[in-house]
Write a protein that holds these residues in place. Structure first.
Motif, short mmCIF file in Angstrom:
data_model
loop_
_atom_site.label_atom_id
_atom_site.label_comp_id
_atom_site.label_asym_id
_atom_site.label_seq_id
_atom_site.Cartn_x
_atom_site.Cartn_y
_atom_site.Cartn_z
N ARG A 1 0.84 -1.20 0.00
CA ARG A 1 0.00 0.00 0.00
C ARG A 1 0.87 1.25 0.00
O ARG A 1 1.94 1.26 0.60
CB ARG A 1 -0.91 0.01 1.23
N ALA A 2 0.38 2.29 -0.66
CA ALA A 2 1.13 3.54 -0.73
C ALA A 2 0.18 4.72 -0.82
O ALA A 2 -1.01 4.56 -1.11
CB ALA A 2 2.08 3.53 -1.92
N GLN B 1 -4.73 7.19 -1.85
CA GLN B 1 -4.19 5.90 -1.44
C GLN B 1 -4.23 4.96 -2.63
O GLN B 1 -5.20 4.97 -3.40
CB GLN B 1 -5.02 5.31 -0.29
N ILE B 2 -3.20 4.15 -2.80
CA ILE B 2 -3.17 3.18 -3.90
C ILE B 2 -2.73 1.82 -3.40
O ILE B 2 -2.03 1.71 -2.38
CB ILE B 2 -2.23 3.65 -5.04
N GLU B 3 -3.14 0.80 -4.11
CA GLU B 3 -2.67 -0.56 -3.89
C GLU B 3 -1.65 -0.84 -4.98
O GLU B 3 -1.96 -0.73 -6.16
CB GLU B 3 -3.84 -1.55 -3.96
N THR C 1 4.72 -3.83 4.01
CA THR C 1 5.64 -4.58 3.15
C THR C 1 6.60 -3.59 2.46
O THR C 1 6.30 -2.40 2.36
CB THR C 1 4.89 -5.37 2.06
N THR C 2 7.72 -4.09 1.99
CA THR C 2 8.66 -3.24 1.26
C THR C 2 8.24 -3.15 -0.20
O THR C 2 8.02 -4.18 -0.85
CB THR C 2 10.09 -3.82 1.37
N LEU C 3 8.10 -1.92 -0.69
CA LEU C 3 7.78 -1.69 -2.10
C LEU C 3 9.10 -1.65 -2.88
O LEU C 3 10.04 -0.98 -2.47
CB LEU C 3 7.05 -0.36 -2.29
N ARG C 4 9.13 -2.37 -4.01
CA ARG C 4 10.32 -2.37 -4.85
C ARG C 4 9.90 -2.16 -6.30
O ARG C 4 8.99 -2.84 -6.78
CB ARG C 4 11.08 -3.69 -4.71
N TYR C 5 10.56 -1.22 -6.96
CA TYR C 5 10.24 -0.86 -8.33
C TYR C 5 11.48 -0.92 -9.21
O TYR C 5 12.58 -0.63 -8.75
CB TYR C 5 9.75 0.60 -8.43
N LEU C 6 11.27 -1.21 -10.47
CA LEU C 6 12.25 -1.01 -11.52
C LEU C 6 11.68 0.11 -12.39
O LEU C 6 10.54 0.02 -12.86
CB LEU C 6 12.43 -2.29 -12.34
#
Length: 137
Positions: A78-79, A89-91, A114-119
């Motif tokens: 969640r962010a 708010q977004i999922e 949780t940890t969000l990880r992006y490329l």
């Protein structure tokens, strides 16, 4: 006589706040939160820049800009996003991608556990309109 120019300056400052102007907002790789940069430069040439961005719970990717980019979610949660449209708010779902036009500014906060990880693949040939900074290194 001095009051008129100051009034005009005040109106301009309200209409175009410095934090929202593309030429004053740092790029995604430059910003820090709690003394750390959440994004790492994996590759860069004259056309693109590839970033890996990691946001543990509670982390903030402070106000920053992007040229056009593709974002691929490696791990979700969640962010909260804040931009010129407001705050929402977004999922964030793993294994999804988004193709995004240049962004003058936005800010992301990990509101989940949780940890969000992006490329992130930035298209340097699609700069933020009016941006005075160069994305190239």
């Amino acid at each position: 006589m001095i009051r008129l120019p100051l009034a005009v300056l005040g109106i301009a400052f309200v209409a175009f706040p410095p934090a929202a102007r593309a030429d004053t907002v740092p790029d995604a790789l430059s910003v820090e939160w709690q003394g750390r940069k959440p994004c790492e430069n994996l590759f860069e040439d004259t056309q693109v820049r590839v970033l890996r961005c990691v946001f543990p719970p509670g982390a903030v990717h402070v106000r920053h800009s992007h040229p056009g980019y593709v974002s691929y979610v490696l791990s979700g949660g969640r962010a909260q996003i804040q931009d010129e449209k407001g705050t929402r708010q977004i999922e964030v779902r793993a294994d999804t991608y988004t193709n995004i036009q240049p962004i003058p500014w936005h800010e992301l906060t990990n509101t989940g556990d949780t940890t969000l990880r992006y490329l992130v693949v930035e298209r340097k040939y699609e700069p933020v309109p009016g941006a005075g900074q160069s994305v190239a290194k």
